[in-house]
Enzyme design. Structure first.
Site, PDB file in Angstrom:
ATOM      1  N   GLU A 198       0.943  -1.301  -0.046  1.00  0.00           N
ATOM      2  CA  GLU A 198       0.115   0.003   0.003  1.00  0.00           C
ATOM      3  C   GLU A 198       0.715   1.292  -0.191  1.00  0.00           C
ATOM      4  O   GLU A 198       0.509   2.128  -0.569  1.00  0.00           O
ATOM      5  CB  GLU A 198      -0.795  -0.058   1.293  1.00  0.00           C
ATOM      6  CG  GLU A 198      -1.765   1.238   1.399  1.00  0.00           C
ATOM      7  CD  GLU A 198      -2.813   1.149   2.068  1.00  0.00           C
ATOM      8  OE1 GLU A 198      -2.647   0.671   3.296  1.00  0.00           O
ATOM      9  OE2 GLU A 198      -3.947   2.153   2.178  1.00  0.00           O
ATOM     10  N   ASP A 210      -5.754  -4.506   0.707  1.00  0.00           N
ATOM     11  CA  ASP A 210      -6.945  -4.486   1.982  1.00  0.00           C
ATOM     12  C   ASP A 210      -7.514  -5.886   2.075  1.00  0.00           C
ATOM     13  O   ASP A 210      -7.809  -6.135   3.141  1.00  0.00           O
ATOM     14  CB  ASP A 210      -8.105  -3.563   1.461  1.00  0.00           C
ATOM     15  CG  ASP A 210      -7.591  -1.882   1.633  1.00  0.00           C
ATOM     16  OD1 ASP A 210      -7.960  -1.290   0.714  1.00  0.00           O
ATOM     17  OD2 ASP A 210      -6.900  -1.697   2.556  1.00  0.00           O
ATOM     18  N   THR A 269      -5.475   2.605   9.221  1.00  0.00           N
ATOM     19  CA  THR A 269      -4.534   3.524   9.844  1.00  0.00           C
ATOM     20  C   THR A 269      -5.351   4.776  10.407  1.00  0.00           C
ATOM     21  O   THR A 269      -4.582   5.197  11.494  1.00  0.00           O
ATOM     22  CB  THR A 269      -3.570   4.231   8.649  1.00  0.00           C
ATOM     23  OG1 THR A 269      -3.100   3.101   7.793  1.00  0.00           O
ATOM     24  CG2 THR A 269      -2.728   5.251   9.233  1.00  0.00           C
ATOM     25  N   ASP A 314      -0.463  -4.734   3.260  1.00  0.00           N
ATOM     26  CA  ASP A 314      -1.035  -3.483   3.848  1.00  0.00           C
ATOM     27  C   ASP A 314      -0.417  -3.649   5.247  1.00  0.00           C
ATOM     28  O   ASP A 314      -0.585  -4.332   6.129  1.00  0.00           O
ATOM     29  CB  ASP A 314      -2.446  -3.671   3.930  1.00  0.00           C
ATOM     30  CG  ASP A 314      -2.938  -2.407   4.301  1.00  0.00           C
ATOM     31  OD1 ASP A 314      -4.131  -2.086   3.981  1.00  0.00           O
ATOM     32  OD2 ASP A 314      -2.189  -1.464   4.811  1.00  0.00           O
ATOM     33  N   ILE A 337      -0.303  -1.357   7.752  1.00  0.00           N
ATOM     34  CA  ILE A 337      -1.428  -0.976   8.690  1.00  0.00           C
ATOM     35  C   ILE A 337      -2.711  -0.674   8.008  1.00  0.00           C
ATOM     36  O   ILE A 337      -3.049   0.119   7.466  1.00  0.00           O
ATOM     37  CB  ILE A 337      -1.187   0.375   9.438  1.00  0.00           C
ATOM     38  CG1 ILE A 337       0.117   0.199  10.239  1.00  0.00           C
ATOM     39  CG2 ILE A 337      -2.131   0.554  10.498  1.00  0.00           C
ATOM     40  CD1 ILE A 337       0.685   1.305  10.951  1.00  0.00           C
ATOM     41  N   ASP A 338      -3.611  -1.792   8.223  1.00  0.00           N
ATOM     42  CA  ASP A 338      -4.876  -1.698   7.494  1.00  0.00           C
ATOM     43  C   ASP A 338      -5.683  -1.047   8.776  1.00  0.00           C
ATOM     44  O   ASP A 338      -6.074  -1.607   9.721  1.00  0.00           O
ATOM     45  CB  ASP A 338      -5.414  -3.173   7.111  1.00  0.00           C
ATOM     46  CG  ASP A 338      -6.902  -2.938   6.370  1.00  0.00           C
ATOM     47  OD1 ASP A 338      -7.044  -2.064   5.533  1.00  0.00           O
ATOM     48  OD2 ASP A 338      -7.956  -3.325   7.029  1.00  0.00           O
TER      49      ASP A 338
HETATM   50  C1  LIP Z   1      -8.969   1.120   5.143  1.00  0.00           C
HETATM   51  C2  LIP Z   1      -9.978  -0.100   5.193  1.00  0.00           C
HETATM   52  C3  LIP Z   1     -11.222   0.506   5.454  1.00  0.00           C
HETATM   53  C4  LIP Z   1     -11.837   1.370   4.413  1.00  0.00           C
HETATM   54  C5  LIP Z   1     -10.895   2.509   4.612  1.00  0.00           C
HETATM   55  C6  LIP Z   1      -9.454   2.355   4.535  1.00  0.00           C
HETATM   56  P1  LIP Z   1      -6.382   1.690   5.439  1.00  0.00           P
HETATM   57  O1  LIP Z   1      -7.453   1.007   5.046  1.00  0.00           O
HETATM   58  O2  LIP Z   1      -9.405  -1.083   5.932  1.00  0.00           O
HETATM   59  O3  LIP Z   1     -12.094  -0.791   5.574  1.00  0.00           O
HETATM   60  O4  LIP Z   1     -13.198   1.660   4.780  1.00  0.00           O
HETATM   61  O5  LIP Z   1     -11.490   3.484   3.948  1.00  0.00           O
HETATM   62  O6  LIP Z   1      -9.460   1.918   2.846  1.00  0.00           O
HETATM   63  O7  LIP Z   1      -6.407   2.904   4.363  1.00  0.00           O
HETATM   64  O8  LIP Z   1      -6.572   2.150   6.580  1.00  0.00           O
HETATM   65  O9  LIP Z   1      -5.099   0.642   4.943  1.00  0.00           O
END
Ligand code: LIP
Length: 270
Positions: free
Chosen positions: A68, A211, A89, A84, A86-87
């Site tokens: 990412e 993601d 963030t 990813d 940190i999914d």
């Molecule tokens: C997030 C996703 C989440 C989505 C956010 C964002 P990130 O990923 O895990 O479900 O709704 O818009 O995409 O940006 O924190 O890696």
């Protein structure tokens, strides 16, 4: 081979997760934004992705990597990693303990290993193709025989205001037709919630492959099914996850909600 890839992914997820927790206070002072001014990224995201990328290449130097935060390694082995670091963030920045390291390995076009690790709760979700899905070593199963009207459904929204308006219109149409909705902020952990029965279903438009790649395998290995509204393979256009009959009912409801909310423009990612 899958076991070797799983072992590497688990070790790197734990290492990156520990580093992310340890550097949070320092990292949130480095927060900048990406696709919109509410799409955060920190030094921890970049550092975690670097740890994972270097860890993979140290052991498997000819693999490909897509991350990412910009990791882009072209390899020749036929193994491609989706990372990813940190999914969730935004949750990380606000101190909400619902975020994860998500690592998936694809071999010749098929995802064969998925690892999602929440370092705050020490929850390690894993799956290998044909080998089942687990949370800290305990097998996972999706809920079954849940009608749409009794389903607890997870979702997420895009970062761009124009996308959020469309997402909200779709939710407004869907909400009267389900038990309730949860928006917890991490697609990878939302998919794991479906795999372990914390959610009956999940859907989201606009995700990137990093993601959802790991969570997709974890859901399927827990007896679930992932699709778009038209029944195709998950994509940035839509990820729907549930036990197959509920996934199809949710897809039909979303298709109707999109038509009613006149969703033409909401395609693609942030
Ligand atoms: C997030 C996703 C989440 C989505 C956010 C964002 P990130 O990923 O895990 O479900 O709704 O818009 O995409 O940006 O924190 O890696």
């Amino acid at each position: 081979m899958n076991d070797e890839l799983l072992e590497l992914a688990v070790a790197l997820a734990r290492t990156a997760g520990a580093a992310t927790v340890a550097m949070r206070l320092e990292a949130i002072g480095t927060t900048t934004t990406k696709s919109s001014d509410t799409d955060p990224v920190t030094e921890a995201d970049r550092h975690a992705e670097q740890l994972i990328t270097e860890g993979i290449l140290a052991v498997r130097p000819t693999d490909s990597i897509v991350g990412e935060e910009g990791a882009g390694v072209e390899g020749t082995s036929g193994v491609e990693w989706y990372v990813d670091p940190i999914d969730g963030t935004a949750n990380y920045v606000y101190g909400i303990p619902f975020y994860a390291v998500s690592i998936a390995a694809e071999v010749d076009g098929n995802i064969v290993v998925g690892v999602v690790y929440n370092p705050e709760s020490d929850e390690l979700f894993t799956a290998t193709r044909g080998g089942g899905a687990y949370r800290n070593g305990v097998p996972l199963s999706v809920t079954t025989n849940v009608p749409l009207g009794k389903a607890l459904v997870g979702t997420g929204f895009g970062y761009k205001p124009e996308d959020r308006a469309v997402d909200g219109a779709v939710v407004a149409e869907l909400l009267p037709r389900i038990r309730d909705l949860r928006r917890l902020g991490s697609a990878a952990l939302d998919l794991c919630a479906v795999a372990m029965g914390r959610f009956d279903a999940y859907f989201e438009t606009g995700l990137h492959v990093w993601d959802y790649a790991a969570g997709w395998l974890i859901v399927e290995e827990a007896g679930g099914h992932c699709q778009t509204v038209d029944g195709g393979q998950p994509s940035p256009q839509m990820m729907i996850a549930a036990h197959a009959p509920l996934a199809k009912d949710l897809a039909n409801a979303l298709k109707l909600a999109q038509e009613t909310a006149s969703v033409e423009s909401r395609v693609g990612t942030d």
